[in-house]
Enzyme design. Structure first.
Site, PDB file in Angstrom:
ATOM      1  N   LYS A  61       0.789  -1.391   0.034  1.00 40.61           N
ATOM      2  CA  LYS A  61       0.079   0.110   0.049  1.00 40.61           C
ATOM      3  C   LYS A  61       0.919   1.277  -0.041  1.00 40.61           C
ATOM      4  O   LYS A  61       0.578   2.266  -0.726  1.00 40.61           O
ATOM      5  CB  LYS A  61      -0.916   0.064   1.278  1.00 40.61           C
ATOM      6  CG  LYS A  61      -1.857   1.068   1.587  1.00 40.61           C
ATOM      7  CD  LYS A  61      -2.142   1.206   2.704  1.00 40.61           C
ATOM      8  CE  LYS A  61      -1.101   1.760   3.947  1.00 40.61           C
ATOM      9  NZ  LYS A  61      -0.747   3.154   3.780  1.00 40.61           N
ATOM     10  N   GLN A  83      -5.151  -2.485   9.638  1.00 39.38           N
ATOM     11  CA  GLN A  83      -5.135  -3.533   9.309  1.00 39.38           C
ATOM     12  C   GLN A  83      -5.751  -4.909  10.177  1.00 39.38           C
ATOM     13  O   GLN A  83      -5.157  -4.808  11.223  1.00 39.38           O
ATOM     14  CB  GLN A  83      -3.433  -3.928   9.138  1.00 39.38           C
ATOM     15  CG  GLN A  83      -3.243  -5.103   8.140  1.00 39.38           C
ATOM     16  CD  GLN A  83      -3.646  -5.002   6.759  1.00 39.38           C
ATOM     17  OE1 GLN A  83      -4.004  -4.039   6.238  1.00 39.38           O
ATOM     18  NE2 GLN A  83      -3.790  -6.039   6.277  1.00 39.38           N
ATOM     19  N   ASP A 121     -11.576   1.690   4.203  1.00 39.26           N
ATOM     20  CA  ASP A 121     -11.701   0.017   4.127  1.00 39.26           C
ATOM     21  C   ASP A 121     -13.471  -0.277   3.956  1.00 39.26           C
ATOM     22  O   ASP A 121     -13.537  -1.408   3.525  1.00 39.26           O
ATOM     23  CB  ASP A 121     -11.501  -0.714   5.451  1.00 39.26           C
ATOM     24  CG  ASP A 121     -10.054  -1.560   5.190  1.00 39.26           C
ATOM     25  OD1 ASP A 121      -9.637  -1.650   3.942  1.00 39.26           O
ATOM     26  OD2 ASP A 121      -9.094  -1.436   6.182  1.00 39.26           O
TER      27      ASP A 121
HETATM   28  N1  GUN Z   1      -6.939  -7.914   6.080  1.00 40.46           N
HETATM   29  C1  GUN Z   1      -6.865  -8.468   4.808  1.00 40.46           C
HETATM   30  N2  GUN Z   1      -7.403  -7.716   4.234  1.00 40.46           N
HETATM   31  C2  GUN Z   1      -7.714  -6.732   4.537  1.00 40.46           C
HETATM   32  C3  GUN Z   1      -8.197  -5.078   4.190  1.00 40.46           C
HETATM   33  O1  GUN Z   1      -8.731  -4.915   2.935  1.00 40.46           O
HETATM   34  N3  GUN Z   1      -8.058  -4.313   4.952  1.00 40.46           N
HETATM   35  C4  GUN Z   1      -7.605  -4.319   6.001  1.00 40.46           C
HETATM   36  N4  GUN Z   1      -7.785  -3.407   7.175  1.00 40.46           N
HETATM   37  N5  GUN Z   1      -7.162  -5.443   6.832  1.00 40.46           N
HETATM   38  C5  GUN Z   1      -7.201  -6.547   5.765  1.00 40.46           C
END
Ligand code: GUN
Length: 293
Positions: free
Chosen positions: A53, A97, A120
């Site tokens: 990211k 996350q 998200d």
């Molecule tokens: N863990 C796995 N995929 C994601 C996601 O798209 N966002 C977040 N915050 N955690 C994740």
């Protein structure tokens, strides 16, 4: 069989985002969009996702910051971090996350995020608005999947879509998105899970099969209708002596055999993964432009 090349489409979308950053922000003397990520503990997959990211942010001209905490952070402290990010006007959007350590209530943390900064799309307000077809942040992986279908002009209206896996992050929201009255959407969706009977027969009726089970190579050729479209959300690290990293990535689908039978398929890596990252950037751009709420 044609590849649904998520890497290629994500690169195209990044170029579009970068030019928007220049025209809508930098050329007007405004700060570029700023995204923050909260990373708790040292789960390797989470660390990989957050660094991917950060790299994508640099490529499009976003500012990105990562707030790292040890796995033993208390829930109280983590909620304070969320409050701090909610209140920081320099940050347009942020993610926490997942997964979080077992002593932390994920739902409480997500609920605390300001829905206007929830890039998200996990907050109940955004999920609710998604179901109601109202402006909202869409969860990044489902958003990436529908964008990929859209960019490849794959018709979903009236099609039988089967989703394998009902997680809050992927299976449940993608099943809702594709059944909504919109485009892509208007599909007849079946959502399979651990209680479903005869998944093989259900999957074999799918025009579009979306696999998000988290089970390596689960989908075999007998589960796929000839000329179906197959979207593989699974990511598994397989130890390998042939790569620098020491592992290779594989999906939930037996790519070798299934790819000989279907019309389109996403590779792993290079399919859904890059689309997830770029969708988060699209959401951040919307947050910075105050387009959602
Ligand atoms: N863990 C796995 N995929 C994601 C996601 O798209 N966002 C977040 N915050 N955690 C994740």
């Amino acid at each position: 069989m044609k590849l649904l090349d998520g890497k290629l489409i994500a690169e195209q979308i990044k170029i579009e985002i970068a030019s928007e950053v220049k025209e809508q922000f930098l050329d007007k003397g405004l700060d570029p969009p700023h995204i923050a990520a909260v990373l708790v503990g040292d789960d390797p997959a989470s660390m990989t996702y957050v660094s991917a990211k950060e790299k994508a942010c640099r490529e499009v001209g976003f500012i990105s910051s990562v707030y790292r905490y040890p796995a033993n952070i208390t829930q109280e402290k983590l909620l304070e971090v969320v409050d701090f990010l909610n209140d920081d006007n320099d940050i347009h959007g942020f993610i926490v996350q997942l997964p979080l350590p077992p002593h932390i209530d994920e739902h409480k943390v997500i609920e605390r995020i300001d829905p206007n900064k929830d890039i998200d799309g996990f907050h109940p307000v955004n999920i609710g608005n998604m179901i109601l077809n109202q402006p909202c942040f869409l969860p990044a992986t489902p958003f990436g999947i529908i964008t990929l279908l859209d960019r490849y002009k794959i018709e979903t209206a009236g099609k039988n879509v089967v989703v394998l896996g009902r997680s809050n992050i992927v299976g449940t929201p993608v099943s809702i998105l594709l059944s909504r009255k919109s485009s892509p959407g208007n599909a007849t969706v079946t959502l399979c899970h651990s209680f479903s009977k005869d998944i093989t027969a259900i999957a074999a009726r799918a025009d579009i099969l979306i696999v998000a089970m988290g089970k390596l190579g689960f989908v075999t050729a007998d589960m796929v209708k000839k000329d179906a479209v197959v979207i593989d959300v699974g990511v598994h690290r397989i130890p390998s002596t042939e790569t620098k990293s020491g592992y290779r990535l594989k999906g939930d689908v037996d790519f070798e055999r299934v790819s000989r039978k279907c019309s389109y398929i996403t590779p792993v890596p290079g399919g859904v993964g890059p689309m997830t990252i770029v969708s988060l950037l699209v959401n951040t751009l919307k947050a910075a432009k105050k387009e959602v709420i």
